[in-house]
Write a protein that holds these residues in place. Structure first.
Motif, PDB file in Angstrom:
ATOM      1  N   LYS A   1       0.811  -1.209   0.000  1.00  0.00           N
ATOM      2  CA  LYS A   1       0.000   0.000   0.000  1.00  0.00           C
ATOM      3  C   LYS A   1       0.851   1.269   0.000  1.00  0.00           C
ATOM      4  N   ASN A   2       2.006   1.252   0.661  1.00  0.00           N
ATOM      5  CA  ASN A   2       2.761   2.473   0.910  1.00  0.00           C
ATOM      6  C   ASN A   2       4.089   2.612   0.173  1.00  0.00           C
ATOM      7  N   VAL A   3       4.581   1.543  -0.453  1.00  0.00           N
ATOM      8  CA  VAL A   3       5.887   1.609  -1.101  1.00  0.00           C
ATOM      9  C   VAL A   3       5.736   1.239  -2.573  1.00  0.00           C
ATOM     10  N   GLU A   4       6.282   2.089  -3.442  1.00  0.00           N
ATOM     11  CA  GLU A   4       6.229   1.826  -4.876  1.00  0.00           C
ATOM     12  C   GLU A   4       7.349   0.860  -5.260  1.00  0.00           C
ATOM     13  N   ASP A   5       7.020  -0.155  -6.044  1.00  0.00           N
ATOM     14  CA  ASP A   5       8.001  -1.132  -6.492  1.00  0.00           C
ATOM     15  C   ASP A   5       8.777  -0.552  -7.671  1.00  0.00           C
ATOM     16  N   LYS A   6      10.059  -0.298  -7.491  1.00  0.00           N
ATOM     17  CA  LYS A   6      10.878   0.338  -8.523  1.00  0.00           C
ATOM     18  C   LYS A   6      11.013  -0.536  -9.764  1.00  0.00           C
ATOM     19  N   LYS A   7      10.984  -1.846  -9.598  1.00  0.00           N
ATOM     20  CA  LYS A   7      11.123  -2.751 -10.738  1.00  0.00           C
ATOM     21  C   LYS A   7       9.898  -2.702 -11.654  1.00  0.00           C
ATOM     22  N   LEU A   8       8.731  -2.443 -11.078  1.00  0.00           N
ATOM     23  CA  LEU A   8       7.486  -2.446 -11.847  1.00  0.00           C
ATOM     24  C   LEU A   8       7.055  -1.046 -12.266  1.00  0.00           C
ATOM     25  N   LYS A   9       7.799  -0.031 -11.888  1.00  0.00           N
ATOM     26  CA  LYS A   9       7.401   1.358 -12.108  1.00  0.00           C
ATOM     27  C   LYS A   9       7.236   1.703 -13.580  1.00  0.00           C
ATOM     28  N   ASP A  10       8.136   1.275 -14.449  1.00  0.00           N
ATOM     29  CA  ASP A  10       8.138   1.686 -15.850  1.00  0.00           C
ATOM     30  C   ASP A  10       7.558   0.644 -16.807  1.00  0.00           C
TER      31      ASP A  10
END
Length: 67
Positions: free
Chosen positions: A46-55
């Motif tokens: 809920k609170n942390v964006e996954d950097k691997k899935l961002k783009d």
């Protein structure tokens, strides 16, 4: 000479949803937590964006209207 304040006695500042969260490592190297791993994962999702899935283009992000 002034004594140093022991930082281990003070509770760390945590997010409101994680009040009461404690984590310890025992003498066997096992991690013990006061919250279940499912509750921790739910908070992180809920609170942390996954950097691997961002783009990635194949995943619809919340709030985007791709057609």
């Amino acid at each position: 000479m002034a004594k140093k304040k022991n930082k281990k006695d003070a509770d760390p500042k945590v997010h409101e949803d994680l009040k009461g969260f404690k984590m310890d490592i025992n003498s066997f190297g096992e991690i013990n937590s006061s919250f279940s791993i499912d509750k921790i994962n739910e908070f992180l999702n809920k609170n942390v964006e996954d950097k691997k899935l961002k783009d990635r283009d194949d995943l619809d992000s919340e709030g985007s209207d791709k057609e």
